[in-house]
Design an enzyme around this catalytic site. Structure first.
Site, PDB file in Angstrom:
ATOM      1  N   SER A 131     -34.474  24.990 100.240  1.00  0.00           N
ATOM      2  CA  SER A 131     -33.032  25.187 100.099  1.00  0.00           C
ATOM      3  C   SER A 131     -32.275  23.862 100.117  1.00  0.00           C
ATOM      4  O   SER A 131     -32.687  22.912 100.780  1.00  0.00           O
ATOM      5  CB  SER A 131     -32.528  26.051 101.262  1.00  0.00           C
ATOM      6  OG  SER A 131     -31.125  26.015 101.339  1.00  0.00           O
ATOM      7  N   TYR A 156     -31.761  28.256 110.723  1.00  0.00           N
ATOM      8  CA  TYR A 156     -32.308  28.657 109.409  1.00  0.00           C
ATOM      9  C   TYR A 156     -32.594  27.408 108.572  1.00  0.00           C
ATOM     10  O   TYR A 156     -33.712  27.219 108.087  1.00  0.00           O
ATOM     11  CB  TYR A 156     -31.334  29.562 108.648  1.00  0.00           C
ATOM     12  CG  TYR A 156     -31.639  29.582 107.170  1.00  0.00           C
ATOM     13  CD1 TYR A 156     -30.899  28.809 106.276  1.00  0.00           C
ATOM     14  CD2 TYR A 156     -32.715  30.314 106.681  1.00  0.00           C
ATOM     15  CE1 TYR A 156     -31.206  28.793 104.933  1.00  0.00           C
ATOM     16  CE2 TYR A 156     -33.032  30.296 105.339  1.00  0.00           C
ATOM     17  CZ  TYR A 156     -32.270  29.523 104.463  1.00  0.00           C
ATOM     18  OH  TYR A 156     -32.587  29.494 103.136  1.00  0.00           O
ATOM     19  N   LYS A 160     -36.283  25.458 107.123  1.00  0.00           N
ATOM     20  CA  LYS A 160     -36.622  24.990 105.765  1.00  0.00           C
ATOM     21  C   LYS A 160     -37.070  23.527 105.813  1.00  0.00           C
ATOM     22  O   LYS A 160     -38.039  23.137 105.176  1.00  0.00           O
ATOM     23  CB  LYS A 160     -35.429  25.163 104.820  1.00  0.00           C
ATOM     24  CG  LYS A 160     -35.107  26.607 104.486  1.00  0.00           C
ATOM     25  CD  LYS A 160     -36.305  27.324 103.861  1.00  0.00           C
ATOM     26  CE  LYS A 160     -35.991  28.759 103.515  1.00  0.00           C
ATOM     27  NZ  LYS A 160     -37.185  29.490 103.000  1.00  0.00           N
TER      28      LYS A 160
HETATM   29  C1  WQD Z   1     -20.304  29.835  99.376  1.00  0.00           C
HETATM   30  C2  WQD Z   1     -18.849  29.424  99.516  1.00  0.00           C
HETATM   31  C3  WQD Z   1     -17.939  29.818 101.709  1.00  0.00           C
HETATM   32  C4  WQD Z   1     -18.070  34.173 101.591  1.00  0.00           C
HETATM   33  C5  WQD Z   1     -25.869  29.962 100.878  1.00  0.00           C
HETATM   34  C6  WQD Z   1     -26.894  30.549 101.763  1.00  0.00           C
HETATM   35  C7  WQD Z   1     -27.813  29.473 102.250  1.00  0.00           C
HETATM   36  C8  WQD Z   1     -28.369  28.692 101.084  1.00  0.00           C
HETATM   37  C9  WQD Z   1     -27.259  28.152 100.199  1.00  0.00           C
HETATM   38  C10 WQD Z   1     -30.510  29.630 100.639  1.00  0.00           C
HETATM   39  C11 WQD Z   1     -18.581  28.742 100.859  1.00  0.00           C
HETATM   40  C12 WQD Z   1     -17.229  30.663 100.655  1.00  0.00           C
HETATM   41  C13 WQD Z   1     -18.211  32.846 101.238  1.00  0.00           C
HETATM   42  C14 WQD Z   1     -16.771  34.718 101.771  1.00  0.00           C
HETATM   43  C15 WQD Z   1     -15.827  32.592 101.225  1.00  0.00           C
HETATM   44  N1  WQD Z   1     -29.243  29.502 100.311  1.00  0.00           N
HETATM   45  N2  WQD Z   1     -17.104  32.080 101.045  1.00  0.00           N
HETATM   46  N3  WQD Z   1     -15.697  33.901 101.569  1.00  0.00           N
HETATM   47  O1  WQD Z   1     -22.714  28.993 102.515  1.00  0.00           O
HETATM   48  O2  WQD Z   1     -23.298  27.806 100.361  1.00  0.00           O
HETATM   49  O3  WQD Z   1     -25.025  29.115 101.627  1.00  0.00           O
HETATM   50  O4  WQD Z   1     -26.454  29.265  99.819  1.00  0.00           O
HETATM   51  O5  WQD Z   1     -31.145  28.950 101.368  1.00  0.00           O
HETATM   52  O6  WQD Z   1     -28.831  30.117 102.965  1.00  0.00           O
HETATM   53  O7  WQD Z   1     -26.240  31.147 102.828  1.00  0.00           O
HETATM   54  O8  WQD Z   1     -23.154  30.272 100.377  1.00  0.00           O
HETATM   55  O9  WQD Z   1     -22.112  32.266  99.402  1.00  0.00           O
HETATM   56  O10 WQD Z   1     -22.101  32.005 101.925  1.00  0.00           O
HETATM   57  O11 WQD Z   1     -20.663  30.545 100.560  1.00  0.00           O
HETATM   58  O12 WQD Z   1     -14.830  31.871 101.055  1.00  0.00           O
HETATM   59  O13 WQD Z   1     -16.578  35.929 102.108  1.00  0.00           O
HETATM   60  O14 WQD Z   1     -18.054  30.604  99.512  1.00  0.00           O
HETATM   61  O15 WQD Z   1     -16.999  29.299 102.631  1.00  0.00           O
HETATM   62  O16 WQD Z   1     -17.622  27.731 100.643  1.00  0.00           O
HETATM   63  P1  WQD Z   1     -23.475  28.970 101.251  1.00  0.00           P
HETATM   64  P2  WQD Z   1     -22.024  31.379 100.593  1.00  0.00           P
END
Ligand code: WQD
Length: 349
Positions: A131, A156, A160
């Site tokens: 990741s 988590y 990784k």
């Molecule tokens: C993306 C953006 C939030 C939800 C994920 C996985 C992580 C890794 C990478 C695998 C952020 C914003 C989100 C919401 C929002 N993948 N958001 N409102 O945090 O980059 O991480 O991808 O390993 O394990 O969790 O992805 O989709 O949670 O958030 O504003 O209801 O969307 O703040 O900026 P993230 P995400």
């Protein structure tokens, strides 16, 4: 399609989001696929969906990879396995903070069992699901595979980082060759809308929350933070279509199977190279769905980084792989999947 049984691939976590899309891609490439999954974070009906897409059932073992005896029995049963693709792991960032030992035990013991059993059975190739979280908040963008690995912001993310280190150390002494794929943000679904991201509870991730809001399962999207140092104040991520992520696994496997210059352990960024903000994602969804998405700008979410997106030149050059699908295709496929999910009754686990 004739399938050569000497090309049997074990996919752990194969009923999960990226795992199921990779099983479909492997089948289409002519590999025989064996799936191992304990269904702790996925659903048995995904096996039927995969069978519907590929036109055949695939051997399935409902095992927990922390159970080394069960894993050995699988390898004894499936003597044609030539490589494995390892997805099976817990992956909820927030949950990992609350239950660190559960995450360290599950994600690392399962990996170590797989490495030991593969060595015992002479299965010398592994593709590991890693990741972009290993980069933390990068100092410079875009991130390359040589960008510094920052202290993990969650257990988590640490599993990784530690997983990559365990594999690197073991491949030095075991004859196993491994490729770690550092995914950025996988989104979207197979064009059939039969498989896709299926959160077990209220989605943590942005795109399923968007589609659930649009279909009425959630009241409104909360946008976590609008005061970041980005053009519109919201966080930037490198979103990539899950079908492109699945294709990257085929490319990595092909490299392990057919190239002699493979190092013991290699890592590759799996992104598009383009970053989009949360507000840009909302606008892209509204464009493809024709719906107005109710959202509210709220406070930042703890642990979020401001912006990250990939330099994919190494993957493009060495894996001969490049993301093909557009942001519109990502959003359109995610929306079709959400609509189909809510239009049918389907068997639960
Ligand atoms: C993306 C953006 C939030 C939800 C994920 C996985 C992580 C890794 C990478 C695998 C952020 C914003 C989100 C919401 C929002 N993948 N958001 N409102 O945090 O980059 O991480 O991808 O390993 O394990 O969790 O992805 O989709 O949670 O958030 O504003 O209801 O969307 O703040 O900026 P993230 P995400």
């Amino acid at each position: 399609m004739t399938v050569n049984n000497k090309n049997t691939i074990l996919v752990t976590g194969g009923t999960g989001y990226i795992g199921s899309h990779t099983v479909v891609a492997l089948h289409e490439r002519g590999y025989r696929v064996v799936i191992a999954d304990n269904l702790s974070n996925s659903h048995r009906f995904m096996l039927d969906r995969i069978a519907e897409i590929t036109g055949q059932a695939h051997p399935f073992y409902a095992i927990d990879l922390c159970d080394k005896k069960a894993l050995k029995a699988l390898f004894e049963q499936e003597q044609d396995i030539v490589a494995s693709i390892h997805f099976a792991a817990f992956k909820a960032v927030g949950e990992s903070v609350e239950k660190p030992l559960t995450y360290y035990r599950n994600n690392l013991v399962s990996l170590m069992n797989l490495l030991e059993v593969q060595q015992q059975f002479g299965v010398a190739k592994l593709v590991f699901s890693s990741s972009c979280t290993v980069y933390g908040e990068p100092d410079t963008l875009p991130v390359t595979e040589d960008s510094p690995i920052k202290p993990a912001s969650s257990p988590y993310g640490n599993t990784k980082q530690m997983g990559e280190e365990i594999i690197a150390d073991f491949t030095n002494v075991s004859g196993i060759k491994a490729i770690a794929l550092r995914y950025f943000n996988p989104v979207g679904a197979h064009h059939s809308a039969l498989i896709g991201e299926y959160p077990n509870s209220v989605p943590n991730n942005l795109v399923p929350f968007i589609t659930q809001t649009a279909i009425g399962k959630q009241q409104e999207l909360k946008i976590f933070g609008s005061d970041y140092q980005t053009p519109d104040g919201t966080c930037i991520r490198d979103y990539i279509h899950v079908v492109d992520v699945a294709a990257a696994h085929i490319a990595a496997l092909d490299r392990l199977m057919n190239h002699t210059d493979v190092q013991a352990f290699e890592v590759y960024n799996i992104g598009t190279g383009t970053g989009y903000s949360v507000l840009e994602m909302v606008k892209a969804f509204e464009k493809v769905s024709g719906k107005t998405l109710p959202y509210r700008l709220t406070n930042r979410r703890q642990g979020d980084i401001e912006k990250v997106y990939a330099d994919t030149s190494h993957s493009n050059k060495v894996l001969h792989w490049k993301a093909q699908k557009s942001l519109e295709e990502m959003m359109h496929s995610a929306w079709l999947w959400e609509q189909k999910l809510n239009s049918q009754t389907h068997t639960s686990k």
